[in-house]
Scaffold this motif. Structure first.
Motif, short mmCIF file in Angstrom:
data_model
loop_
_atom_site.label_atom_id
_atom_site.label_comp_id
_atom_site.label_asym_id
_atom_site.label_seq_id
_atom_site.Cartn_x
_atom_site.Cartn_y
_atom_site.Cartn_z
N PHE A 1 57.41 22.93 29.94
CA PHE A 1 58.38 22.21 29.13
C PHE A 1 59.80 22.47 29.61
CE2 PHE A 1 60.62 21.29 25.01
CZ PHE A 1 60.33 19.93 25.03
N THR B 1 54.42 19.47 21.32
CA THR B 1 54.18 18.91 19.98
C THR B 1 53.00 19.62 19.33
OG1 THR B 1 54.98 16.76 20.72
CG2 THR B 1 53.71 16.80 18.68
N LEU C 1 60.44 12.74 26.51
CA LEU C 1 59.44 11.68 26.60
C LEU C 1 60.06 10.38 27.11
CD1 LEU C 1 56.56 10.64 26.06
CD2 LEU C 1 57.27 10.19 23.70
N SER D 1 56.33 15.31 32.34
CA SER D 1 57.17 15.26 31.15
C SER D 1 56.36 14.83 29.94
CB SER D 1 58.35 14.30 31.37
OG SER D 1 59.23 14.79 32.36
N TYR E 1 57.72 7.88 18.77
CA TYR E 1 57.36 9.31 18.77
C TYR E 1 58.14 10.07 17.71
CZ TYR E 1 57.36 14.23 20.08
OH TYR E 1 57.28 15.59 20.04
N VAL F 1 55.50 17.12 26.65
CA VAL F 1 55.78 16.69 25.27
C VAL F 1 54.53 16.83 24.41
CG1 VAL F 1 56.34 14.69 23.82
CG2 VAL F 1 57.69 15.17 25.88
N SER G 1 62.29 19.59 30.79
CA SER G 1 63.57 19.43 30.13
C SER G 1 64.73 19.58 31.11
CB SER G 1 63.71 20.46 29.00
OG SER G 1 64.95 20.31 28.34
N ALA H 1 62.04 16.91 22.49
CA ALA H 1 60.84 16.36 23.12
C ALA H 1 60.90 14.84 23.18
CB ALA H 1 59.59 16.81 22.38
#
Length: 290
Positions: free
Chosen positions: A134, A84, A195, A76, A253, A80, A138, A191
């Motif tokens: 991702f 990003t 995270l 995970s 973040y 992220v 998710s 994200a």
């Protein structure tokens, strides 16, 4: 489900744009003979991305609970980081994506069939692997025991394919610069939730301390199994009883990342309008400065 739909739409549309640019350039330059190697490379990239997703899903089921949580948390956080980077990269390079792909395709055409397959594979494969990782992270974070997260991803990918086809046919005009800006911002929010959930996984695996140190607990006001609790979890990966470390990581973040993302420094503010239009037949999404 919405967050997973957004992931499928955003990531799928990037891949669709790449495919449109490659195919339309070959058609426009009269090199239809090179279409088969391009489609071969695209097919291999899609197959590997799907295989990677299957390995993540079914391979993790053979692990112990602690190992599953450690793997889920680690992947995970990696997902992220990748998404990003992708969001910022796409915002900086969207205006030059077409010319960059054209240059690589010209080189591949000069080198032969193998180079064409490799060009298409690399262009689509990176998007595919990022998407698989991702999406898995998710879905793992938002999973509620129903197929809704996967349905959301599938609908997003289907929408992206449809939009890509409409772009190619010249039937749709859209400001892709604004689209990628706002969907990128929403992906940053998603994200942040992934995270925080990844950190919680690492805490459950005893890799990171603080599992019992809760920042707050509003489970009574927002029950996780209620419709609105499920909605918040599905859209924002919301957790009614996060740990202090989860909240801290989420804030550290989300706030700086959004601030940097919307900062005008390094981006040609007011420029970079990306649209799709016809020019002597079907043509791909074009990135040009307004």
């Amino acid at each position: 489900m919405f967050s997973n739909y957004l992931i499928g739409l955003r990531e799928g549309l990037e891949a669709s744009l790449v495919v449109c640019i490659l195919i339309a350039y070959l058609v426009k330059t009269g090199r239809r003979d090179a279409l088969r190697p391009i489609w071969t490379g695209i097919g291999i990239a899609v197959a590997i991305a799907m295989g990677f997703g299957c390995v993540l899903e079914f391979g993790s089921q053979e692990l112990t609970f602690a190992a599953q949580e450690a793997l889920g948390g680690s992947l995970s956080i990696l997902a992220v980081g990748l998404v990003t980077w992708m969001v910022f990269w796409m915002r900086r390079t969207a205006r030059h994506l077409k010319s960059e792909l054209h240059g690589k395709l010209d080189q591949a055409l000069a080198m032969g069939t193998g180079a064409l397959v490799a060009t298409a594979f690399l262009a689509v494969g990176r998007e595919g692997l990022e998407t698989a990782l991702f999406v898995w992270a998710s879905v793992h974070a938002a999973s509620d025991g129903t197929p809704r997260p996967l349905v959301g991803v599938a609908l997003g990918l289907a929408t992206a394919v449809l939009l890509g086809w409409l772009f190619y046919r010249g039937a749709l005009r859209i400001n892709l610069a604004k689209f990628f800006t706002w969907t990128g911002a929403m992906l940053v929010v998603v994200a942040a939730g992934v995270l925080a959930y990844g950190v919680h996984d690492l805490q459950e695996a005893d890799w990171v301390p603080g599992l019992t140190n809760l920042a707050f607990d509003i489970s009574g006001a927002i029950p996780p199994d209620s419709w609105y609790g499920t909605l918040l979890k599905g859209v924002l990966n919301f957790q009614p009883d996060p740990t202090v470390l989860q909240v801290t990581v989420w804030l550290l973040y989300l706030i700086p990342t959004l601030a940097i993302f919307f900062a005008p420094v390094g981006f040609a503010s007011g420029k970079g309008k990306v649209t799709v239009a016809d020019e002597q037949g079907p043509r791909p999404p074009e990135a040009s400065q307004a």
